[in-house]
Each structure stands twice: as structure tokens, then as C-alpha cells.
Scaffold this motif. Structure first.
Motif, short mmCIF file in Angstrom:
data_model
loop_
_atom_site.label_atom_id
_atom_site.label_comp_id
_atom_site.label_asym_id
_atom_site.label_seq_id
_atom_site.Cartn_x
_atom_site.Cartn_y
_atom_site.Cartn_z
N ARG A 21 36.25 2.06 6.35
CA ARG A 21 34.83 1.90 6.02
C ARG A 21 34.23 3.24 5.60
N SER A 22 34.51 4.29 6.35
CA SER A 22 33.97 5.62 6.04
C SER A 22 34.47 6.12 4.68
N LEU A 23 35.74 5.91 4.41
CA LEU A 23 36.32 6.35 3.15
C LEU A 23 35.70 5.59 1.97
N ILE A 24 35.60 4.29 2.08
CA ILE A 24 35.04 3.48 1.00
C ILE A 24 33.57 3.83 0.78
N GLN A 25 32.81 3.95 1.84
CA GLN A 25 31.40 4.30 1.70
C GLN A 25 31.22 5.66 1.03
N ALA A 26 32.09 6.61 1.34
CA ALA A 26 32.02 7.92 0.70
C ALA A 26 32.31 7.82 -0.79
N ARG A 27 33.33 7.06 -1.16
CA ARG A 27 33.65 6.88 -2.59
C ARG A 27 32.50 6.20 -3.33
N MET A 28 31.90 5.19 -2.71
CA MET A 28 30.82 4.47 -3.35
C MET A 28 29.56 5.33 -3.47
N ALA A 29 29.31 6.18 -2.48
CA ALA A 29 28.13 7.04 -2.49
C ALA A 29 28.15 8.00 -3.68
N VAL A 30 29.34 8.42 -4.10
CA VAL A 30 29.45 9.31 -5.26
C VAL A 30 28.88 8.62 -6.51
N SER A 31 29.01 7.29 -6.56
CA SER A 31 28.46 6.51 -7.68
C SER A 31 27.02 6.09 -7.42
N GLY A 32 26.44 6.55 -6.31
CA GLY A 32 25.07 6.20 -5.98
C GLY A 32 24.91 4.82 -5.37
N VAL A 33 25.99 4.25 -4.87
CA VAL A 33 25.97 2.90 -4.30
C VAL A 33 26.09 2.99 -2.78
N VAL A 34 25.19 2.31 -2.09
CA VAL A 34 25.27 2.20 -0.63
C VAL A 34 25.92 0.85 -0.35
N GLU A 35 27.03 0.88 0.34
CA GLU A 35 27.82 -0.34 0.56
C GLU A 35 27.99 -0.58 2.06
N ASP A 36 27.87 -1.84 2.49
CA ASP A 36 28.01 -2.20 3.90
C ASP A 36 29.48 -2.12 4.36
N VAL A 37 30.42 -2.53 3.56
CA VAL A 37 31.86 -2.51 3.84
C VAL A 37 32.23 -3.30 5.10
N PRO A 38 32.21 -4.61 5.01
CA PRO A 38 32.63 -5.43 6.15
C PRO A 38 34.15 -5.38 6.32
N SER A 39 34.60 -5.71 7.50
CA SER A 39 36.04 -5.80 7.74
C SER A 39 36.59 -7.00 6.96
N PRO A 40 37.74 -6.84 6.30
CA PRO A 40 38.32 -7.95 5.56
C PRO A 40 39.21 -8.86 6.41
N THR A 41 38.99 -8.89 7.71
CA THR A 41 39.83 -9.68 8.61
C THR A 41 39.93 -11.13 8.17
N PHE A 42 38.82 -11.73 7.77
CA PHE A 42 38.84 -13.15 7.41
C PHE A 42 39.04 -13.39 5.92
N THR A 43 38.56 -12.45 5.09
CA THR A 43 38.73 -12.61 3.64
C THR A 43 40.08 -12.07 3.17
N LEU A 44 40.76 -11.32 4.01
CA LEU A 44 42.04 -10.65 3.77
C LEU A 44 41.90 -9.44 2.86
N VAL A 45 41.11 -9.55 1.78
CA VAL A 45 40.94 -8.42 0.85
C VAL A 45 39.47 -8.33 0.44
N GLN A 46 38.94 -7.13 0.44
CA GLN A 46 37.63 -6.83 -0.14
C GLN A 46 37.89 -5.82 -1.24
#
Length: 161
Positions: free
Chosen positions: A49-74
Motif C-alpha cells: 500500500r505504501s509503495l503504490i501510494q508513493a508511486r501514485m502521488a508522483v502523478s498527483g493521484v491520492v489512492e486508497d489502495v485496498p487489499s486485493p484479498t477478495f479481488t485477487l488483483v488490483q
């Protein structure tokens, strides 16, 4: 393939784990695959979650990043391409991995894979493996890095400093 290089590190709290994830996120590119091992509650999803949020923040996007436990992939799109966050806990056979499209993503996306033991023979040889384990101290995590190449070892070392 050369002999893997091992590094170990103790993250004293969840903020330190997040800081490492942020620093490592800047060193990734499409084709970077990180396999996240450890039991339930070991810190795999927190790191991802921390890694994805950091990558998204560079693009100016704030992302919640839920666990993909049930969707398998996000999947997420950042300035360089796709980021795949997979949780393979519920898979019962490696053939199911191919059905998700994950094998193709290993080549052209940044991939974070929780429960990578489910990959079986499909495990990419070029992937960094991070084994997380909780200690007796609240929030503290031990991490063991298995770096398949000197390039991964250098990235881990840079992100740890």
C-alpha cells in the motif's frame, strides 16, 4: 542465474516500513517484480500500500489502495505504466495465475505479489523477494531481502539508506 544476495533489516515501526517502501518505489520500473512473503499480519499489504501510494502521488493521484484479498488483483496506472498488486492467498493451483494475466504483467508492469508460493514454477527468476515477519514489539518488522541480481541488491541498499 547468479547466486542470490541476502540482506536483512529491522524496521522499528510501521512508519519505517512505509519510508522504505516510498524510497524503493522511486527505483522501480516496468518489469520490476517484488514477491512479498510472510504470514498474516506480517506487513505485506502495508508495504505494498505504501509503495503504490508513493508511486501514485508522483502523478498527483491520492489512492486508497485496498487489499486485493477478495479481488485477487488490483491494478493502478502511474506515469510509467501499470502497477499490479496481487494477493494469491485464495488460489489453489498455479494455472489460476495465468488466467489472471499476471504472467504477462511480470514483463511490462510493476508487480507486487503477496503469497507468491502460489506461483509454483511460474515464479519469475528476476523478482526481488521480501520475507516479512513480525517481532514481539508492536509494529516492528524483520525483513529479509533475497536479491536475484546485483541490480536488485543495489536498489535495496539505496532504499535502506
Amino acid at each position: 542465474m547468479s547466486t542470490p544476495l541476502f540482506h536483512e533489516h529491522l524496521f522499528h515501526d510501521s512508519a519505517a516500513t512505509s519510508e522504505f517502501a516510498v524510497r524503493l518505489s522511486a527505483l522501480l520500473h516496468p518489469g520490476s517484480v517484488i514477491l512479498l512473503e510472510g504470514g498474516i499480519g506480517a506487513g505485506k499489504t502495508h508495504f505494498a500500500r505504501s509503495l503504490i501510494q508513493a508511486r501514485m502521488a508522483v502523478s498527483g493521484v491520492v489512492e486508497d489502495v485496498p487489499s486485493p484479498t477478495f479481488t485477487l488483483v488490483q491494478t493502478y496506472d502511474d506515469a510509467e505504466g501499470e502497477i499490479w498488486h496481487a494477493d494469491l492467498y485464495r488460489l489453489t493451483h498455479p494455472d489460476e495465475v495465468d488466467e489472471l494475466g499476471l504472467i504477462d504483467a511480470f514483463e511490462d508492469a510493476i508487480c507486487l505479489v503477496e503469497w507468491p508460493d502460489r506461483l509454483g514454477d511460474l515464479t519469475p527468476e528476476h523478482a526481488l523477494t521480501i520475507e516479512f515477519s513480525a517481532t514481539k514489539t508492536e509494529g516492528e518488522r524483520h525483513a529479509r531481502f533475497i536479491c536475484p541480481t546485483p541490480e536488485w541488491a543495489a536498489r535495496v541498499e539505496e532504499a535502506l539508506t
